[in-house]
Design an enzyme around this catalytic site. Structure first.
Site, short mmCIF file in Angstrom:
data_model
loop_
_atom_site.label_atom_id
_atom_site.label_comp_id
_atom_site.label_asym_id
_atom_site.label_seq_id
_atom_site.Cartn_x
_atom_site.Cartn_y
_atom_site.Cartn_z
N GLN A 155 0.79 -1.24 0.00
CA GLN A 155 0.00 0.00 0.00
C GLN A 155 0.82 1.29 0.00
OE1 GLN A 155 -3.77 0.16 2.43
NE2 GLN A 155 -2.60 1.64 3.57
N GLU A 199 -3.02 9.29 -0.71
CA GLU A 199 -2.28 10.05 0.31
C GLU A 199 -1.16 10.87 -0.28
OE1 GLU A 199 -1.11 7.03 3.08
OE2 GLU A 199 -3.10 6.93 3.98
N ASP A 306 -1.15 -1.71 12.77
CA ASP A 306 -2.19 -0.72 12.42
C ASP A 306 -3.52 -1.48 12.44
OD1 ASP A 306 -3.88 1.18 11.38
OD2 ASP A 306 -3.12 1.06 9.34
N LYS A 331 -4.73 5.97 15.46
CA LYS A 331 -5.71 6.69 14.63
C LYS A 331 -6.95 6.83 15.49
CE LYS A 331 -4.40 4.57 10.14
NZ LYS A 331 -4.66 3.36 9.30
N ARG A 360 -5.70 9.36 7.95
CA ARG A 360 -6.38 8.33 7.18
C ARG A 360 -6.24 8.70 5.71
NH1 ARG A 360 -9.07 4.48 10.40
NH2 ARG A 360 -8.54 3.29 8.53
C1 PEP Z 1 -3.15 3.01 6.63
O1 PEP Z 1 -3.48 1.88 6.30
O2 PEP Z 1 -2.21 3.16 7.41
C2 PEP Z 1 -3.86 4.18 6.13
C3 PEP Z 1 -3.55 5.41 6.51
O3 PEP Z 1 -4.82 3.96 5.23
P1 PEP Z 1 -6.39 3.99 5.51
O4 PEP Z 1 -6.72 5.31 6.07
O5 PEP Z 1 -6.98 3.75 4.15
O6 PEP Z 1 -6.65 2.87 6.48
MG MG Z 2 -1.80 1.00 7.66
#
Ligand code: PEP
Ligand code: MG
Length: 412
Positions: A155, A199, A306, A331, A360
Site C-alpha cells: 500500500q 495520500e 495498524d 488513529k 487516514r
Molecule cells: C493506513 O493503512 O495506514 C492508512 C492510513 O490507510 P487507511 O486510512 O486507508 O486505512
Molecule cells: Mg496502515
C-alpha cells in the site's frame, strides 16, 4: 472551567470527495472547537465503524437528537464526553452513532477547552512540561487500496528523515525525496502521468520490488545513505492481500501468492535489503504470532501494528502479551473517541510501544492530529508529504515547533 453551551454538526466532504461529518462544540457561548472526521480505505476488521449503517446522515441525526446530553458538560472532561457518547451508543465499536461522530465530538470538545484555556490543544491534552517533535513519516509511493490497477500490491512506501535536527529539515528532506522519485519515474516511463494515490504518494505502474528499488534510488541520488539521513518504511497493509479461504497472501497485481511462512520471508528480505526503519502490518490483522516472529527478528525496525491493533487497548494488551509489535499506529477514529485513543496511548507508553499518530487516506484539512501526536509522545507523525490535507498537518507541526514547550526532535 468552561461548560459546553452548544453542539451542532453538518455533512462535509473529505479529500476523496466522500461525505463526512463535521462537529462544532461551543463552550461558554464563545470558545469553539470544530472538527471534521477522516475515514480509511483499508479498514481494520475490528476498528470503530465510521458511520452507522454506512450513513453519515444517520450518525449526524443521532448526534443532534442527543445534543442535550452534552450541554453543561465540562469541555475539558474527556471522560464525561466519553460517558455521554456511551450513553447514546453502548456498542463496543460505535456502530449506533459512528466513529466519525465520536472522533469529531471528542476532539472538538477538547479544542473548545483549549481555546477557553488560551493554550494550544496539545497542551490541554497533556500535563507534560516538555514535548518533542515527532518525525514526519510521509508516503512517496502508493499502491494497494490507495491506488489503481498496475500499481504495487503493497500500500505505501514511506520516507522518514531520521537524521534531521529540526522539523523544517525533516519536512524539506521528505519533499526532496518525493520530488526526486518523480524525476526517476519520469525517466523510467515517458508515459508516467504524475498520478498520485489517495495520500499523495506517486502511483506508477510498477511491481513491489521495483517500486522499492526506485524509492531507494531517489534517496541515494540526493546523496543520502539509507539508515543515516533518511530511512524508508513500508505499510504492507497485508490484510488487503490475505485470503482467509486459501490461507495465502494473494499479490494479484504482481501475480504470486505467499504462504504465511513465505510472507515472513518476503517481508524480511525487504527489511534487510532496504534497511527499513518501519514495517507496518507486515502480516494480516489476526497474525499476532507471525508479527511476534518479525518483532523478535528485527529489533531495530519499528514493527508496527495498524489493522493489527486498531487503536484498541484490549487488542494492544494482547499484542503486548504476545510481543507482536514494538510500535503501534494511533488513529483516533479507529478507536472512536479521543478518550479511547488516549487510553490506548497510555498503555502503549507504559509498555515501551512506540506510537505513530496517523492520518487516514480520506482526510479533512484539519490539523488536530498533529497536536495529538505531540501530546501522546508519538515518535513519528504519519501525515503524508504533499496534498492540501496533508500539508495542513505538516504546517501545523512547523508552527508548533516554535512553541517554548517543544524542545527538539523525538528519539526514534
Ligand atoms: C493506513 O493503512 O495506514 C492508512 C492510513 O490507510 P487507511 O486510512 O486507508 O486505512
Ligand atoms: Mg496502515
Amino acid at each position: 472551567m468552561s461548560k459546553i453551551t452548544s453542539i451542532d454538526g453538518r455533512i462535509l466532504y473529505n479529500s476523496r470527495g466522500s461525505d463526512t461529518i463535521e462537529v462544532d462544540i461551543i463552550s461558554e457561548n464563545k470558545f469553539m472547537g470544530r472538527v471534521c472526521a477522516p475515514s480509511g480505505a483499508s479498514v481494520g476488521k475490528y476498528e470503530a465503524v465510521s458511520f452507522p449503517e454506512n450513513s453519515p446522515e444517520t450518525g449526524l441525526r443521532r448526534l443532534k437528537e442527543n445534543a442535550e446530553k452534552f450541554i453543561g458538560l465540562e469541555s475539558s472532561d474527556m471522560t464525561a464526553i466519553y460517558d455521554a457518547l456511551k450513553s447514546i451508543d453502548p456498542t463496543p465499536n460505535y456502530s449506533k452513532i459512528g466513529g466519525a461522530v465520536a472522533f469529531a465530538v471528542s476532539i472538538a470538545s477538547a479544542e473548545s477547552a483549549s481555546r477557553a484555556q488560551n493554550q494550544p490543544l496539545f497542551q490541554t491534552l497533556s500535563s507534560k512540561s516538555n514535548f518533542k517533535s515527532p518525525f514526519p513519516l510521509g508516503n512517496i509511493l502508493g499502491g494497494g487500496a490507495h491506488a489503481g490497477p498496475g500499481t504495487p500490491d503493497i500500500q505505501e512506501i514511506l520516507v522518514c528523515a531520521i537524521g534531521a535536527k529540526t522539523v523544517r529539515d525533516a519536512i524539506k528532506t521528505n519533499l526532496l525525496v518525493h520530488k526526486e522519485l518523480r524525476n526517476i519515474l519520469e525517466s523510467q516511463d515517458p508515459h508516467f502521468t504524475n498520478g498520485r494515490g489517495d495520500e499523495g504518494g506517486w502511483a506508477p505502474k510498477l511491481n513491489n520490488e521495483k517500486a522499492l528499488e526506485l524509492s531507494a534510488k531517489a534517496c541515494e541520488n540526493l546523496g543520502y545513505t539509507l539508515g543515516q539521513e533518511v530511512s524508508l518504511g513500508v505499510d504492507f497493509a497485508s490484510s488487503t492481500q490475505w485470503n482467509t479461504k486459501s490461507n495465502t497472501y494473494e499479490y494479484s497485481r504482481a501475480g504470486f501468492e505467499n504462504s504465511p511462512a513465505e510472507q515472513i520471508e518476503f517481508v524480511s528480505e525487504m527489511i534487510k535489503k532496504y534497511k527499513l526503519i518501519y514495517a507496518e502490518d507486515a502480516v494480516h490483522e489476526e497474525a499476532f504470532e507471525e508479527m511476534a516472529e518479525l518483532t523478535a527478528k528485527f529489533p531495530d525496525t519499528l514493527i508496527t501494528g495498524d489493522d493489527l491493533t486498531v487503536t484498541n487497548k484490549d487488542i494492544l494488551a494482547n499484542a503486548i502479551n504476545l510481543k507482536s509489535c514494538n510500535a503501534a499506529i494511533l488513529k483516533v477514529n479507529q478507536a472512536g473517541s479521543l478518550y479511547d485513543a488516549m487510553k490506548f496511548a497510555a498503555l502503549a507508553d507504559h509498555n515501551s510501544i512506540k506510537l505513530i499518530t496517523s492520518h487516514r487516506s480520506g482526510e479533512s484539512t484539519d490539523s488536530h492530529i498533529t497536536h495529538i501526536g505531540l501530546a501522546t509522545g508519538s515518535k513519528m507523525l504519519k501525515i503524508g508529504i504533499v496534498g492540501g490535507e496533508r500539508v495542513a498537518k505538516l504546517n501545523e507541526l512547523l508552527r508548533l515547533s516554535e512553541h517554548d514547550l517543544i524542545c527538539g526532535m523525538a528519539e526514534v
